[in-house]
Write an enzyme that holds these catalytic residues in place. Structure first.
Site, PDB file in Angstrom:
ATOM      1  N   ASP A  28       0.840  -1.200   0.000  1.00  0.00           N
ATOM      2  CA  ASP A  28       0.000   0.000   0.000  1.00  0.00           C
ATOM      3  C   ASP A  28       0.877   1.252   0.000  1.00  0.00           C
ATOM      4  OD1 ASP A  28      -2.288   1.505   0.049  1.00  0.00           O
ATOM      5  OD2 ASP A  28      -2.790   1.082   2.140  1.00  0.00           O
ATOM      6  N   ASN A  76     -10.631  -3.407  -6.390  1.00  0.00           N
ATOM      7  CA  ASN A  76      -9.827  -2.395  -7.106  1.00  0.00           C
ATOM      8  C   ASN A  76     -10.409  -2.007  -8.471  1.00  0.00           C
ATOM      9  OD1 ASN A  76      -6.606  -3.537  -5.823  1.00  0.00           O
ATOM     10  ND2 ASN A  76      -7.882  -1.842  -5.133  1.00  0.00           N
TER      11      ASN A  76
END
Ligand code: FPP
Length: 254
Positions: A28, A76
């Site tokens: 991330d 996503n």
């Protein structure tokens, strides 16, 4: 939260007998890395791909058996179209460029997730990399691509239910081991559950990643943004792991 400065300057001594066998990483912070440099988000993803190469080599050299990387979640797809297209191109770039080095280092590629829903060229890159590295016997580099843990569990439940319906198994056969074998990590056998789960960028949540499999994993969070993560940061995470006392619900081992 692991303090990055701790041990940063000294070399980190790791116990080679206690290297985590399976490390899973939630990569991330690519977007924030790019933003800090006034670059578009995709520049962060591109640099993040370079970090994947560095960390793969570092983990393989340390003797890690399985490295599972959360590259694209089932959620996503909600990102802007251009970003999704770029992210779908990354496995193509990565494997085109990096498969020879993976083979040289005996690293075997695997991918878990709904591969059939990926663009054709991404599917081809993934399938080619799996077949080109199929004879490698070293570390497994396992990409979670179009993966979500609830999806993983739902599909496992559906498969188990149809096996019961077809009389292949009975309800009393359902135990933890049977469920583990029906999850997408089932092919990893004894290494299916991560020993260590790392999340970068200061966020402390699991985001639908390996929910069943991390029941007894050690969780380590770092402020480092994924593009800044490197072999040294990996050693710091493993150092932290080696100083935890894993009890698996039992009593403290004095
Ligand atoms: C999260 O950061 C990152 C992703 C959703 C993509 C991760 C992909 C890579 C690191 C490259 C993968 C490489 C291969 C070879 C498949 P973010 O964009 O959410 O960052 P932010 O929270 O700072 O915005």
């Amino acid at each position: 939260m692991f303090n990055n400065k701790k041990n940063a300057e000294s070399s980190i001594h790791l116990d080679s007998d206690r290297i985590p066998k399976h490390i899973a990483i939630i990569m991330d912070g690519n977007g924030r890395w790019a933003k800090k440099r006034h670059l578009p988000r995709i520049a962060g993803h591109r640099q993040g791909m370079e970090t994947v190469k560095t960390v793969t080599m570092a983990a393989s050299k340390l003797g890690v058996k399985v490295l599972t990387l959360y590259a694209f979640s089932t959620e996503n797809w909600k990102r802007p179209k251009d970003e999704v297209i770029f992210l779908m191109g990354l496995p193509v770039k990565f494997f085109n460029n990096f498969v020879p080095e993976l083979i040289e280092n005996n690293v075997k590629v695997s991918v878990m997730g709904l591969i059939d829903q990926l663009p054709e060229n991404t599917q081809k890159a993934v399938r080619d990399a799996i077949s080109q590295t199929s004879k490698c016997t070293g570390m497994i580099l396992n990409f979670a691509l179009n993966y979500g843990s609830r999806l993983d569990i739902r599909l496992a439940v559906q498969n188990i239910a149809s096996e019961i319906k077809n009389d292949a198994i009975s309800i009393s056969d359902i135990d933890d081991d049977l469920i583990s074998r029906h999850l997408m990590t089932g092919f990893l056998g004894d290494y299916a559950d991560p020993d260590l789960l790392i999340r970068t960028s200061g966020e402390e949540r699991i985001s639908n990643f390996l929910l069943w499999q991390i029941a007894y994993s050690e969780l380590v969070f770092t402020d480092a943004l994924w593009p800044d993560f490197d072999g040294q940061t990996l050693r710091q995470m493993i150092f932290e792991y080696q100083h935890r006392n894993r009890r698996f619900g039992g009593l403290k081992n004095e």
